[in-house]
Write a protein that holds these residues in place. Structure first.
Motif, short mmCIF file in Angstrom:
data_model
loop_
_atom_site.label_atom_id
_atom_site.label_comp_id
_atom_site.label_asym_id
_atom_site.label_seq_id
_atom_site.Cartn_x
_atom_site.Cartn_y
_atom_site.Cartn_z
N PRO A 197 32.03 75.19 10.74
CA PRO A 197 31.58 75.57 12.09
C PRO A 197 31.06 76.99 12.19
CG PRO A 197 33.97 75.41 12.03
CD PRO A 197 33.47 74.87 10.72
N VAL A 198 31.61 77.88 11.38
CA VAL A 198 31.13 79.27 11.43
C VAL A 198 29.72 79.36 10.87
CG1 VAL A 198 31.54 81.61 10.61
CG2 VAL A 198 33.46 80.17 11.25
N LEU A 199 29.48 78.66 9.76
CA LEU A 199 28.13 78.70 9.17
C LEU A 199 27.13 78.06 10.13
CD1 LEU A 199 28.62 77.97 5.36
CD2 LEU A 199 28.95 80.06 6.66
N MET A 258 30.49 84.20 -1.94
CA MET A 258 31.38 84.59 -0.87
C MET A 258 30.82 84.09 0.45
SD MET A 258 32.43 88.42 0.19
CE MET A 258 31.09 88.51 1.34
N LEU A 259 31.65 83.35 1.16
CA LEU A 259 31.25 82.92 2.49
C LEU A 259 31.29 84.12 3.42
CD1 LEU A 259 33.29 79.60 2.62
CD2 LEU A 259 30.85 79.83 2.32
N PRO A 260 30.49 84.10 4.47
CA PRO A 260 30.47 85.27 5.36
C PRO A 260 31.80 85.46 6.07
CG PRO A 260 29.29 83.47 6.35
CD PRO A 260 29.62 83.03 4.96
N TYR A 261 32.08 86.66 6.45
CA TYR A 261 33.28 86.97 7.23
C TYR A 261 33.30 86.07 8.46
CZ TYR A 261 36.42 89.76 10.17
OH TYR A 261 37.44 90.19 10.98
N ALA A 262 34.43 85.41 8.64
CA ALA A 262 34.51 84.47 9.76
C ALA A 262 35.53 84.93 10.78
CB ALA A 262 34.88 83.08 9.24
N GLY A 263 35.88 86.19 10.72
CA GLY A 263 36.95 86.71 11.55
C GLY A 263 38.18 86.86 10.68
N GLY A 264 39.25 87.30 11.28
CA GLY A 264 40.46 87.45 10.47
C GLY A 264 41.05 88.83 10.66
N SER A 265 42.34 88.90 10.44
CA SER A 265 43.03 90.17 10.62
C SER A 265 44.31 90.11 9.82
CB SER A 265 43.38 90.37 12.08
OG SER A 265 44.22 89.33 12.50
N GLN A 279 25.85 91.68 4.64
CA GLN A 279 26.10 90.85 5.83
C GLN A 279 25.17 91.26 6.96
OE1 GLN A 279 28.64 88.35 5.76
NE2 GLN A 279 28.35 88.89 3.63
N ALA A 294 35.78 89.62 15.36
CA ALA A 294 36.29 88.28 15.07
C ALA A 294 36.35 87.41 16.32
CB ALA A 294 37.68 88.37 14.43
N PHE A 327 35.68 83.52 16.22
CA PHE A 327 36.78 82.58 16.39
C PHE A 327 36.53 81.57 17.49
CE2 PHE A 327 40.23 85.50 14.42
CZ PHE A 327 39.74 85.19 13.16
N GLU A 387 50.41 87.95 8.57
CA GLU A 387 50.04 88.77 7.41
C GLU A 387 51.11 88.76 6.33
OE1 GLU A 387 47.27 89.76 6.68
OE2 GLU A 387 46.11 90.38 8.42
N HIS A 414 43.65 82.36 6.73
CA HIS A 414 42.42 82.98 6.24
C HIS A 414 41.58 82.04 5.39
CE1 HIS A 414 43.74 87.42 6.94
NE2 HIS A 414 43.34 86.83 8.03
N VAL A 422 39.75 80.78 8.72
CA VAL A 422 39.22 81.72 9.69
C VAL A 422 38.62 82.97 9.05
CG1 VAL A 422 40.84 80.90 11.43
CG2 VAL A 422 41.36 83.01 10.19
N PHE A 463 42.28 93.09 3.72
CA PHE A 463 40.94 92.91 4.29
C PHE A 463 39.85 92.86 3.21
CE2 PHE A 463 41.82 94.70 8.82
CZ PHE A 463 42.79 93.74 8.97
#
Lengths: 105, 625
Positions: free
Chosen positions: A56-58, A98-105, B234, B248, B252, B458, B464, B467, B513
């Motif tokens: 879904p992100v792509l 590498m897939l693109p950053y899709a969010g995350g923390s 990117q 994000a 999301f 975490e 991850h 997401v 990260f």
């Protein structure tokens, strides 16, 4: 991520429909895998894209920007999309995707 | 010994003395440093019955073999103690420069215990330590305290401090450093407050010898370049340098991962529009504020120049942004950022705070509390005023609701009753993080089974996989299908892998990260080997992760964990949302997945490590009491 005609690990050559072909080892995202000689980077690119077709992100990124933003590096250098078709993989090459950053923390 | 000093500073606040302790190399080979070392000291020195605010609790600040390698991401460090939220062992990681400076003092860790009769701070400088009077800082916020300690001690010190929430034992009080990085979860700031410890200042000039400095230099150069290049490749709106993890929220929304209205809704259109990355950059004037050696630069320095929410300082990261904004339905960007910074000043974790305020808003909506309880505030969904004012009341532990909410929503719901526990989104006493289990069932499994710090995003970041598109091919997580978000088939194994992974990275001390920019397990392994000379394989790294997880499980058991606790998940887990990508998705089958997780981990049916596992890991001496 395997490409076409992948035999069991450790084999140095294989057969596909009676045709014998040579194998080479390529490291994909730090894991060594067998590929048939002559494999081009674009084949791997297409496989990765196909495997992530429903992501879904792509999909969202493609809607927004027209691109999926999957990034490939070949022997530690980031490859421009225009170069995917011209790079032929060789024994011992290292590929990362590498897939693109899709969010995350 | 290379890569670590083999020396730990022990600070006894009851008796006011400091001493050095040495550790054998095998302790590091088993537990690395960071989170592993914190768990080790709890195992060694905090017997059953030790509680969070008991002077016997050990609060350990620790780096690892990667701390200070001059490699992007290697500014990480960890602290751990028995948590006042979950009443078990916990750890939390931060960054900036404190960990590097601590290692340069000549110690791998600082272990604090006892309780001072008056407020103090600890100064550690090149192998020597002293305890200083902090009465003049008591009652001040965390940033004022940092400024005050730095002014008192001179240039070059890195400092950790707590604000008023830590002093007043808010159960989710955090510890801050450099006004931008936080040991956020599990209430370690309250542990510090219970010891009357207001801060620690470190300064050092000693370089820890490494096994192969040439290889370290080569790795640093290669990894720093690669990570920077991948970030630059990117599109601008996905680059960390531009808005860190706050971007994000935009990513999301199409995944159904956002927590909205105390996790009860799938969409929040005005929030998605107003709390957007583009608005973050425009309204908050966000600029990169990197940690030492970091090329990703996800921290932001923000400035709101005028108006009621004017401030200059830390910009909210994703978790803060989601919990304080989306979860309370406050769509005013400036108000959310300001409330987050207020929480930082008081030293409160924005994840728990956002859940607690959202829980209180739901209580207000359902008539469990009224304006009589809320200091006259109209505690309705979306009220920026309510968000800001309740943050102050909790930080100050104001009599009444402010005090109660400082206990977390489990205790608060026990006190208020009226079925308010039904919408308390917590487990084991700690509020759930900003990753929605409906978007990927593995999040529910992770929250239920985490042993490092209770439910924690975490200490088991298996979310991850989806997401953040993280893969761990060296440990078998490579090709992943979108529909597996809602499948249990591989979830227990993947969850176990990510628990071990988090323990390794939080103990070696590197920033997670960097996974988002192609940093791999092999990169970490090569760095650990070059630092220590241990010559580990990728399997040795996994075994190390398993050992740390197992030690934490022993601690869980010691401090009262029982199998039933893993199954007491929030009622909201099984309440569906009705729109968006996760519409109708609830983690049915979770109980069975928990049992399968036990099996994958080589735990028995009661959720305890089997003798076979203990023997395989060589952990006989750590088993039992």
């Amino acid at each position: 991520m395997n490409c076409k005609r992948i035999p069991s690990p450790g084999m140095r050559e294989g057969q596909d429909g009676g045709e014998t072909f040579r194998l080479m080892k390529i490291t994909i995202n730090s894991v060594e895998q067998n590929f048939s000689a002559g494999t081009k980077l674009i084949e791997l690119v297409n496989r990765v894209r196909e495997a992530n077709r429903d992501n879904p992100v792509l999909k969202s990124l493609i809607e927004k920007t027209g691109k999926d933003h999957i990034t490939f590096s070949h022997n530690r250098r980031i490859v421009k999309p225009s170069e995917y078709g011209s790079i032929e993989l060789e024994e011992g090459d290292e590929v990362r995707w590498m897939l693109p950053y899709a969010g995350g923390s | 010994m290379k890569g670590v000093w083999g020396k730990v500073l022990k600070v006894d606040l009851t008796n006011g003395n400091c001493r050095e302790e040495t550790l054998p190399e095998q302790t590091y080979q088993y537990f690395l440093g960071g989170a592993g070392l914190a768990a080790y000291y709890m195992w060694k020195e905090c017997p059953a019955g030790t509680t969070a605010f008991n002077p016997a609790n050990r609060l350990t600040f620790a780096g690892g073999p990667m701390t200070g390698l001059k490699q992007t991401g290697a500014a990480k460090w960890t602290a751990g103690a028995i948590s006042p939220a979950i009443h078990m062992n916990a750890d939390s990681a931060a960054t900036a420069s404190f960990g590097i400076e601590m290692k340069e003092t000549g110690f791998d860790a600082i272990v604090v215990y006892g309780r001072s009769p008056k407020p103090v701070y600890v100064v550690v400088q090149d192998g020597k330590a002293r305890i200083r009077d902090a009465r003049k800082f008591w009652g001040k916020d965390a940033y004022e305290t940092e400024d005050g300690i730095k002014e008192a001690e001179g240039d070059g010190f890195e400092v950790v401090t707590i604000g008023q929430a830590g002093e007043r034992l808010v159960r989710y009080a955090n510890i801050q450093t450099h006004k931008k990085s936080f040991l956020g979860r599990c209430g370690l700031g309250a542990v510090m407050g219970s010891k009357m410890l207001k801060g620690i200042a470190v300064q050092g000039s000693q370089n820890c010898p490494v096994h192969d400095s040439a290889e370290i230099n080569r790795l640093n150069k290669d990894l720093n370049r690669r990570v920077a290049e991948l970030d630059a490749a990117q599109p601008e709106f996905l680059q960390f340098k531009r808005l860190g993890t706050a971007g994000a929220t935009e990513l999301f929304a199409p995944q159904g991962n956002l927590p909205i209205k105390n996790y009860s809704l799938a969409r929040f259109p005005s929030g998605e529009r107003n709390l957007h990355g583009r608005e973050y950059v425009r309204l908050l004037n966000a600029k990169p504020w990197p940690c030492k050696y970091c090329v990703m630069q996800c921290h932001n320095l923000c400035e709101i120049k005028k108006g009621p929410y004017a401030y200059k300082g830390k910009g909210p990261e994703y978790e803060s942004f989601a919990m304080m904004g989306f979860n309370t339905m406050v769509d005013d960007m400036e108000a959310v950022a300001y409330a987050c910074e207020l929480a930082n000043l008081y030293s409160m974790d924005c994840i728990s705070l956002g859940v607690v305020i959202a829980w209180a808003m739901e209580c207000y909506e359902k008539g469990v509390i009224s304006q009589k309880n809320t200091y006259g505030l109209d505690l309705k969904w979306g009220s920026a005023e309510a968000l800001v004012e309740m943050t102050k009341k909790i930080g100050e532990r104001a009599d009444g609701l402010g005090y109660l909410l400082g206990e977390g929503c489990k205790i608060a719901s026990d006190v208020l009753g009226k079925n308010s526990g039904d919408w308390a989104v917590q487990m084991k006493g700690q509020e759930i993080a900003a990753h929605n289990w409906r978007a990927q069932y593995i999040s529910a499994l992770n929250y239920c089974t985490g042993v490092a710090s209770g439910p924690n995003h975490e200490r088991g970041n298996s979310q991850h996989i989806w997401v953040a598109h993280v893969r761990l091919p060296e440990w078998g997580i490579d090709e992943v299908k979108t529909e597996e978000r809602w499948s249990w088939e591989k979830a227990p194994e993947r969850n176990a892998i990510f628990h071990d992974y988090c323990n390794v990275i939080n103990s070696a001390c590197h920033c997670k990260f960097h996974e988002f920019r192609g940093y791999t397990l092999t990169d970490m392994l090569n760095s650990i080997n070059a630092s220590t000379g241990w010559g580990w394989s990728i399997q040795d790294l996994r075994t190390c992760g398993e050992r740390i997880t197992t030690l934490q499980k022993f601690l869980n058991i010691r401090y009262g964990w029982q199998k039933e606790h893993d199954f007491q998940y929030p009622k909201r887990f099984m309440e569906p949302v009705h729109e968006g990508p996760a519409a109708g998705k609830i983690p049915v089958g979770l109980d069975q997945a928990i049992l399968e997780y036990y099996r994958v981990r080589e735990w028995d049916e009661s959720g305890k490590p089997t003798e076979q596992l203990i023997k395989r890991l060589g952990m006989e001496e750590y088993a039992g009491e």
